[in-house]
Design a protein around this motif. Structure first.
Motif, mmCIF file in Angstrom:
data_model
loop_
_atom_site.group_PDB
_atom_site.id
_atom_site.type_symbol
_atom_site.label_atom_id
_atom_site.label_comp_id
_atom_site.label_asym_id
_atom_site.label_seq_id
_atom_site.Cartn_x
_atom_site.Cartn_y
_atom_site.Cartn_z
ATOM 1 N N TRP A 153 0.842 -1.213 0.000
ATOM 2 C CA TRP A 153 0.000 0.000 0.000
ATOM 3 C C TRP A 153 0.870 1.253 0.000
ATOM 4 C CZ3 TRP A 153 -0.631 4.279 3.081
ATOM 5 C CH2 TRP A 153 -1.713 5.111 2.754
ATOM 6 N N ILE A 154 1.913 1.273 0.805
ATOM 7 C CA ILE A 154 2.797 2.442 0.849
ATOM 8 C C ILE A 154 3.458 2.666 -0.503
ATOM 9 C CG2 ILE A 154 4.971 3.320 1.810
ATOM 10 C CD1 ILE A 154 4.118 2.164 4.507
ATOM 11 N N LEU A 155 3.949 1.603 -1.124
ATOM 12 C CA LEU A 155 4.596 1.740 -2.436
ATOM 13 C C LEU A 155 3.595 2.204 -3.492
ATOM 14 C CD1 LEU A 155 6.883 -1.442 -2.491
ATOM 15 C CD2 LEU A 155 7.504 0.909 -1.871
ATOM 16 N N ASP A 156 2.400 1.633 -3.486
ATOM 17 C CA ASP A 156 1.376 2.029 -4.451
ATOM 18 C C ASP A 156 0.938 3.474 -4.239
ATOM 19 O OD1 ASP A 156 1.414 -0.469 -5.602
ATOM 20 O OD2 ASP A 156 -0.408 -1.191 -4.597
ATOM 21 N N THR A 157 0.821 3.881 -2.979
ATOM 22 C CA THR A 157 0.357 5.228 -2.680
ATOM 23 C C THR A 157 1.442 6.257 -2.978
ATOM 24 O OG1 THR A 157 -1.069 4.278 -0.963
ATOM 25 C CG2 THR A 157 -0.775 6.658 -0.932
ATOM 26 N N TYR A 158 2.694 5.875 -2.818
ATOM 27 C CA TYR A 158 3.777 6.769 -3.224
ATOM 28 C C TYR A 158 3.765 6.943 -4.750
ATOM 29 C CZ TYR A 158 7.314 9.162 -0.498
ATOM 30 O OH TYR A 158 8.005 10.120 0.203
ATOM 31 N N GLN A 159 3.468 5.862 -5.460
ATOM 32 C CA GLN A 159 3.339 5.955 -6.913
ATOM 33 C C GLN A 159 2.206 6.915 -7.273
ATOM 34 O OE1 GLN A 159 5.185 4.092 -9.589
ATOM 35 N NE2 GLN A 159 4.284 5.952 -10.454
ATOM 36 N N TRP A 160 1.093 6.805 -6.572
ATOM 37 C CA TRP A 160 -0.044 7.714 -6.746
ATOM 38 C C TRP A 160 0.374 9.166 -6.494
ATOM 39 C CZ3 TRP A 160 -2.125 10.187 -2.302
ATOM 40 C CH2 TRP A 160 -3.338 10.843 -2.475
ATOM 41 N N ALA A 161 1.150 9.393 -5.467
ATOM 42 C CA ALA A 161 1.617 10.746 -5.163
ATOM 43 C C ALA A 161 2.538 11.273 -6.257
ATOM 44 C CB ALA A 161 2.332 10.765 -3.811
ATOM 45 N N LEU A 162 3.434 10.427 -6.748
ATOM 46 C CA LEU A 162 4.345 10.832 -7.818
ATOM 47 C C LEU A 162 3.588 11.196 -9.093
ATOM 48 C CD1 LEU A 162 7.128 8.138 -7.318
ATOM 49 C CD2 LEU A 162 7.466 10.597 -7.088
ATOM 50 N N GLU A 163 2.511 10.499 -9.354
ATOM 51 C CA GLU A 163 1.754 10.718 -10.582
ATOM 52 C C GLU A 163 0.851 11.952 -10.514
ATOM 53 O OE1 GLU A 163 -0.387 7.120 -11.229
ATOM 54 O OE2 GLU A 163 1.368 5.992 -11.905
ATOM 55 N N HIS A 164 0.322 12.261 -9.325
ATOM 56 C CA HIS A 164 -0.726 13.273 -9.240
ATOM 57 C C HIS A 164 -0.335 14.545 -8.492
ATOM 58 C CE1 HIS A 164 -3.489 10.451 -11.038
ATOM 59 N NE2 HIS A 164 -3.221 9.550 -10.101
ATOM 60 N N PHE A 165 0.837 14.587 -7.848
ATOM 61 C CA PHE A 165 1.181 15.754 -7.044
ATOM 62 C C PHE A 165 2.567 16.296 -7.395
ATOM 63 C CE2 PHE A 165 -2.017 13.349 -4.750
ATOM 64 C CZ PHE A 165 -2.973 14.333 -4.523
ATOM 65 N N GLU A 166 2.833 16.354 -8.679
ATOM 66 C CA GLU A 166 3.999 17.027 -9.250
ATOM 67 C C GLU A 166 5.318 16.304 -9.030
ATOM 68 O OE1 GLU A 166 3.482 19.159 -11.393
ATOM 69 O OE2 GLU A 166 1.400 19.608 -10.915
ATOM 70 N N LEU A 167 5.579 15.385 -9.917
ATOM 71 C CA LEU A 167 6.860 14.675 -9.926
ATOM 72 C C LEU A 167 8.024 15.637 -10.102
ATOM 73 C CD1 LEU A 167 8.619 12.113 -10.092
ATOM 74 C CD2 LEU A 167 8.033 11.968 -12.526
ATOM 75 N N GLU A 168 7.856 16.626 -10.994
ATOM 76 C CA GLU A 168 8.941 17.590 -11.245
ATOM 77 C C GLU A 168 9.275 18.380 -9.987
ATOM 78 O OE1 GLU A 168 9.939 21.483 -14.088
ATOM 79 O OE2 GLU A 168 8.228 20.193 -14.546
ATOM 80 N N GLU A 169 8.259 18.803 -9.262
ATOM 81 C CA GLU A 169 8.477 19.538 -8.016
ATOM 82 C C GLU A 169 9.180 18.649 -7.000
ATOM 83 O OE1 GLU A 169 8.133 22.731 -5.161
ATOM 84 O OE2 GLU A 169 8.091 22.633 -7.347
ATOM 85 N N PHE A 170 8.771 17.387 -6.924
ATOM 86 C CA PHE A 170 9.399 16.440 -6.008
ATOM 87 C C PHE A 170 10.879 16.268 -6.348
ATOM 88 C CE2 PHE A 170 10.729 12.065 -5.033
ATOM 89 C CZ PHE A 170 10.448 11.995 -3.688
ATOM 90 N N ASN A 171 11.168 16.096 -7.617
ATOM 91 C CA ASN A 171 12.553 15.862 -8.039
ATOM 92 C C ASN A 171 13.445 17.073 -7.849
ATOM 93 O OD1 ASN A 171 12.412 13.163 -8.808
ATOM 94 N ND2 ASN A 171 11.791 13.626 -10.895
ATOM 95 N N GLN A 172 12.940 18.250 -8.213
ATOM 96 C CA GLN A 172 13.802 19.424 -8.310
ATOM 97 C C GLN A 172 13.812 20.308 -7.074
ATOM 98 O OE1 GLN A 172 12.953 21.585 -11.931
ATOM 99 N NE2 GLN A 172 13.230 19.784 -13.240
ATOM 100 N N ASN A 173 12.716 20.383 -6.363
ATOM 101 C CA ASN A 173 12.629 21.385 -5.298
ATOM 102 C C ASN A 173 12.303 20.855 -3.910
ATOM 103 O OD1 ASN A 173 13.073 23.580 -7.147
ATOM 104 N ND2 ASN A 173 10.949 23.326 -7.837
ATOM 105 N N THR A 174 11.672 19.689 -3.836
ATOM 106 C CA THR A 174 11.297 19.173 -2.516
ATOM 107 C C THR A 174 12.542 18.810 -1.722
ATOM 108 O OG1 THR A 174 9.221 18.310 -3.373
ATOM 109 C CG2 THR A 174 9.987 17.409 -1.287
ATOM 110 N N GLN A 175 12.593 19.263 -0.481
ATOM 111 C CA GLN A 175 13.722 18.969 0.390
ATOM 112 C C GLN A 175 13.222 18.380 1.698
ATOM 113 O OE1 GLN A 175 15.765 22.637 1.611
ATOM 114 N NE2 GLN A 175 13.949 23.811 1.057
ATOM 115 N N LEU A 176 14.090 17.657 2.365
ATOM 116 C CA LEU A 176 13.733 17.079 3.650
ATOM 117 C C LEU A 176 13.751 18.179 4.702
ATOM 118 C CD1 LEU A 176 13.043 14.388 5.062
ATOM 119 C CD2 LEU A 176 15.469 14.214 5.668
ATOM 120 N N ILE A 177 12.596 18.450 5.276
ATOM 121 C CA ILE A 177 12.465 19.537 6.249
ATOM 122 C C ILE A 177 12.829 19.007 7.634
ATOM 123 C CG2 ILE A 177 10.954 21.325 7.156
ATOM 124 C CD1 ILE A 177 11.495 21.355 4.077
ATOM 125 N N LEU A 178 13.780 19.660 8.257
ATOM 126 C CA LEU A 178 14.292 19.202 9.544
ATOM 127 C C LEU A 178 13.920 20.178 10.663
ATOM 128 C CD1 LEU A 178 17.852 18.138 8.315
ATOM 129 C CD2 LEU A 178 15.865 16.653 8.688
#
Length: 265
Positions: free
Chosen positions: A18-43
């Protein structure tokens, strides 16, 4: 005999899938480009949430503004209001339907509303829990939860498993947006020996428990190539071993090409 020494997986198979499938869902529908280029781990450090404040309201607004930016939603008409104002205005609790050009998150997102009905507002209002001011990781996580919920509502596409898994998908999506450390650290609150320092009203609502949140965090880090030590320094001590195990498990899957979602990341 060798099976005695085989390491058990971090989670049961259905939860992992479920986690892997839902991450795939997130990658497809919530901006893969933004995830790749700008998303950072917030500490939970002053590098991400710097500055001094002089009031509860100023603290809430400062954390809100930074969290909104890190979530890639700074172009959205989302406004913070006080808890009293929010509770006394039912109209503020209604989320308008927005339209998007180019992207739904990030600098390229263009957001507008076609709702011209009488009294309609294109602004989405979010409030805060004053009890969380002294628990900033809970405050950040609660904002991120609100933003993830708004994103799913606006996108209108249910996660794997359907509507009954929406709450869990909200937590996963928040981790996908970079808030996994905060979510793992706040998934469980120890009540302490006497409970005198424990304030249940300050805790965020939890849909995915600790183990699942740590696994989501590890998946994010494998996808983004984030070093293990960069994460463990900021995790609660009892979560570090689990994170390392989850990271290794997922990295092994990546090396064996058993994570097809990585082909898209």
């Amino acid at each position: 005999m060798l099976s005695l020494f085989k390491q058990q997986p971090c989670l049961d198979e259905s939860t992992t899938l479920w986690i892997l499938d839902t991450y795939q869902w997130a990658l497809e529908h919530f901006e893969l480009e933004e995830f790749n280029q700008n998303t950072q781990l917030i500490l939970p450090t002053s590098d991400f949430y710097p500055g001094k404040v002089s009031s509860i309201e100023e603290m809430a607004q400062s954390v809100f503004d930074k969290t909104l930016h890190y979530a890639g939603l700074k172009n959205w008409p989302i406004k913070l209001v006080s808890p009293m104002t929010y509770q006394q205005n039912p109209q503020m609790q209604k989320i308008p339907k927005l339209q998007f050009n180019n992207a739904i998150r990030g600098d390229k997102a263009e957001v507008f509303s076609n709702d011209f009905s009488q009294g309609a507002s294109s602004t989405i209002y979010v409030s805060f829990n004053p009890n969380q001011i002294n628990q900033p990781q809970d405050l950040v996580a609660s904002y991120a939860q609100a933003f993830a919920a708004i994103l799913i509502t606006q996108r209108g596409i249910l996660p794997p498993g359907g509507e009954q898994f929406t709450s869990q998908a909200i937590d996963l999506l928040a981790s996908f947006m970079g808030f996994g450390v905060m979510f793992a650290n706040t998934a469980y609150q120890f009540k302490g020996g006497c409970g005198s320092c424990y304030n249940r009203y300050a805790n965020r609502e939890v849909a995915l428990p600790e183990n699942e949140m740590v696994y989501c965090l590890a998946l994010y880090c494998v996808l983004k190539g984030t070093p293990v030590k960069h994460v463990t320094l900021h995790l609660k001590s009892h979560l570090r071993g689990l994170f390392k195990k989850a990271y290794k498990e997922l990295d092994d899957k990546r090396k064996k090409q058993k994570l097809p979602l990585l082909d898209n990341a």
